[in-house]
Design a protein around this motif. Structure first.
Motif, PDB file in Angstrom:
ATOM      1  N   TRP A  30       0.787  -1.237  -0.091  1.00 57.09           N
ATOM      2  CA  TRP A  30      -0.081   0.103   0.015  1.00 57.09           C
ATOM      3  C   TRP A  30       0.796   1.404  -0.004  1.00 57.09           C
ATOM      4  CZ3 TRP A  30      -4.490   1.441  -1.327  1.00 57.09           C
ATOM      5  CH2 TRP A  30      -5.549   0.319  -1.519  1.00 57.09           C
ATOM      6  N   ALA A  36       3.779   1.618  -1.380  1.00 57.20           N
ATOM      7  CA  ALA A  36       4.070   1.739  -2.851  1.00 57.20           C
ATOM      8  C   ALA A  36       3.062   2.235  -3.824  1.00 57.20           C
ATOM      9  CB  ALA A  36       4.508   0.256  -3.272  1.00 57.20           C
ATOM     10  N   ARG A  37       1.848   1.801  -3.432  1.00 57.38           N
ATOM     11  CA  ARG A  37       0.464   2.349  -4.344  1.00 57.38           C
ATOM     12  C   ARG A  37       0.280   3.487  -4.076  1.00 57.38           C
ATOM     13  NH1 ARG A  37      -4.786  -1.406  -4.585  1.00 57.38           N
ATOM     14  NH2 ARG A  37      -5.674  -0.239  -6.670  1.00 57.38           N
ATOM     15  N   LEU A  38       0.846   4.044  -3.022  1.00 60.42           N
ATOM     16  CA  LEU A  38       0.388   5.656  -2.778  1.00 60.42           C
ATOM     17  C   LEU A  38       1.642   6.357  -2.866  1.00 60.42           C
ATOM     18  CD1 LEU A  38      -2.206   5.329   0.088  1.00 60.42           C
ATOM     19  CD2 LEU A  38      -2.477   6.223  -1.989  1.00 60.42           C
ATOM     20  N   GLY A  39       2.882   6.017  -3.405  1.00 60.04           N
ATOM     21  CA  GLY A  39       3.928   6.648  -3.836  1.00 60.04           C
ATOM     22  C   GLY A  39       4.794   6.953  -2.691  1.00 60.04           C
ATOM     23  N   LEU A  40       4.829   6.002  -1.785  1.00 60.14           N
ATOM     24  CA  LEU A  40       5.709   6.099  -0.542  1.00 60.14           C
ATOM     25  C   LEU A  40       6.644   5.059  -0.181  1.00 60.14           C
ATOM     26  CD1 LEU A  40       2.885   7.435   2.072  1.00 60.14           C
ATOM     27  CD2 LEU A  40       4.633   8.762   1.044  1.00 60.14           C
ATOM     28  N   GLU A  41       7.100   4.408  -1.362  1.00 58.58           N
ATOM     29  CA  GLU A  41       8.104   3.416  -1.447  1.00 58.58           C
ATOM     30  C   GLU A  41       9.384   4.118  -0.894  1.00 58.58           C
ATOM     31  OE1 GLU A  41       9.065  -0.561  -4.000  1.00 58.58           O
ATOM     32  OE2 GLU A  41       8.402   1.288  -5.147  1.00 58.58           O
ATOM     33  N   GLN A  49       2.221  13.672   2.401  1.00 59.46           N
ATOM     34  CA  GLN A  49       2.785  12.395   2.627  1.00 59.46           C
ATOM     35  C   GLN A  49       2.199  11.746   3.775  1.00 59.46           C
ATOM     36  OE1 GLN A  49       6.971  13.466   2.897  1.00 59.46           O
ATOM     37  NE2 GLN A  49       7.354  13.194   0.937  1.00 59.46           N
ATOM     38  N   ARG A  79      -1.231  10.490   2.847  1.00 61.97           N
ATOM     39  CA  ARG A  79      -1.159   9.266   2.283  1.00 61.97           C
ATOM     40  C   ARG A  79      -0.955   8.016   3.181  1.00 61.97           C
ATOM     41  NH1 ARG A  79       2.745  10.448  -2.476  1.00 61.97           N
ATOM     42  NH2 ARG A  79       3.132  12.540  -1.328  1.00 61.97           N
ATOM     43  N   ARG A  89      -3.536  17.808  -5.548  1.00 64.43           N
ATOM     44  CA  ARG A  89      -3.190  16.338  -5.754  1.00 64.43           C
ATOM     45  C   ARG A  89      -3.811  15.271  -5.187  1.00 64.43           C
ATOM     46  NH1 ARG A  89       3.111  16.796  -4.394  1.00 64.43           N
ATOM     47  NH2 ARG A  89       3.062  18.255  -5.882  1.00 64.43           N
ATOM     48  N   VAL A 109      -5.608  11.685  -5.985  1.00 63.58           N
ATOM     49  CA  VAL A 109      -5.208  10.483  -5.467  1.00 63.58           C
ATOM     50  C   VAL A 109      -6.686   9.859  -4.939  1.00 63.58           C
ATOM     51  CG1 VAL A 109      -4.106   9.454  -3.462  1.00 63.58           C
ATOM     52  CG2 VAL A 109      -2.928  11.155  -4.847  1.00 63.58           C
ATOM     53  N   LYS A 155      -8.759   8.558  -7.995  1.00 72.56           N
ATOM     54  CA  LYS A 155      -8.186   7.396  -8.611  1.00 72.56           C
ATOM     55  C   LYS A 155      -8.303   5.970  -7.659  1.00 72.56           C
ATOM     56  CE  LYS A 155      -3.613   5.583 -10.446  1.00 72.56           C
ATOM     57  NZ  LYS A 155      -2.327   5.845 -10.512  1.00 72.56           N
TER      58      LYS A 155
END
Length: 355
Positions: A121, A123-128, A142, A145, A175, A179, A182
């Motif tokens: 999750w 990674a899916r929300l751009g926090l990898e 951040q 998310r 932004r 998110v 989507k």
């Protein structure tokens, strides 16, 4: 609404705090996969309604059902209704991945599985790559998310959101709207979103519920709410609407002594709404029906200019025009213009017989 059974049913729900009726009578069905926004001014009962759905408040009377099951006496921890708070409510003593794993840990999910699901999750929300960071060093977007990942990692049927974007800067709000929209499309789960922001509700929701004084004032699509408000309260809350009083007689409505065509209303006194972007400005008296109005001020609105006028009876009038049109008119305070609109742009919100 679809033909299948609704996921959520509010039936004559009321909530009192002492002698104060926070929610007076709430009836609403929410379909599976809908994105419903509940909005209204402060103190209208929208957050109390969401808290009752989450199990944080018990209804004083009425019934709340989720997936066909009565929920009035079901405690929070037995409901599958994660809530993303305005304050986010992240645990400062836990790092990012520990925050996301928290709900899974409370459900007894094994460490390896919960870590894998949390990483997925994030990674899916751009926090990898943020897994081991403290939440206190993250930006507002951040942290937002992380809160979403924590709520969605349990794979709920429904996500509740209480003004989750109100503390973010304007560019982050846009932004995060993207998110959330989507996620809603990809997951297909139900979102119930409380906000006071018209732009947020209209940008994301399938249906909008307008509340006022503990009651539902109107339910509809964003376009229905904006273009066809059913009451003066809704018209004023939505904003950028002109509310004009007139008298209908046959095919015309008389406003400030000028007869305008109208789209259909019984004879008598009426209130008519004309949205600011449907109002036309003329720098000389046109051949079509129009109202003379004195220019008062202007307001830059991002997509254009809102011009404020005072009508013949002292009423406030607004017209939204492009920057190019504004430059061509070059209005000065006190200058007289003429305002007009088409019959199809006028929406009757209230009709009553002449006393």
């Amino acid at each position: 609404m679809t033909g299948t059974a609704p996921l959520v049913q509010f039936s004559n729900v009321k909530k009192k705090f002492g002698n104060v009726e926070a929610v007076k009578c709430f009836d609403l069905e929410i379909a599976r996969g809908e994105f419903v926004a509940i909005m209204g001014p402060s103190g209208c009962g929208k957050t109390t309604t969401l808290r009752m759905l989450a199990g944080l408040e018990a209804p004083s009377s009425g019934s709340i059902r989720i997936d066909g099951h009565e929920m009035n006496d079901v405690p929070v921890h037995e409901r599958d209704t994660p809530l993303v708070w305005q304050s986010l409510a992240l645990f400062p003593f836990l790092n990012v991945i520990e925050n996301v794993e928290f709900g899974l840990r409370m459900r007894g999910v094994a460490k390896a599985e919960r870590e894998d699901r949390a990483k997925t999750w994030l990674a899916r929300l751009g926090l990898e790559g943020f897994e081991r960071r403290g939440v206190d060093v993250l930006s507002g977007g951040q942290r937002q998310r992380v809160a979403l990942a924590r709520s969605l990692v349990t794979e709920p049927k429904m996500l509740l959101l209480d003004e989750p974007l109100s503390a973010l800067d304007a560019h982050l709000v846009i932004r995060m709207q993207g998110v959330l929209s989507k996620l809603h499309m990809e997951l297909g789960i139900t979102f119930v979103y409380v906000t006071h922001s018209q732009s947020e509700a209209f940008a994301m929701a399938n249906r909008v519920v307008i509340m006022g004084d503990g009651e539902i004032a109107q339910i509809g699509s964003p376009q229905e709410i904006f273009r066809a408000p059913r009451s003066r309260f809704v018209a004023e809350f939505v904003g950028r609407n002109n509310i004009l009083e007139g008298t209908v007689s046959g095919p015309t409505v008389s406003i400030d002594g000028v007869d305008f065509p109208h789209a259909g209303a019984p004879d008598g006194l009426v209130e008519i709404v004309v949205a600011a972007d449907r109002m036309q400005i003329h720098d000389s008296a046109p051949t079509i029906p129009s109202i003379p109005a004195g220019f008062v001020s202007e307001e830059f609105a991002g997509t254009g200019i809102i011009c404020h006028f005072e009508g013949p009876s002292g009423e406030e009038l607004k017209a939204q025009i492009s920057e190019a049109r504004h430059a061509a008119l070059s209005p000065d305070p006190g200058q007289t213009f003429w305002l007009s609109w088409s019959a199809e742009s006028a929406h009757v919100i209230n009709g009553r017989e002449v006393p």
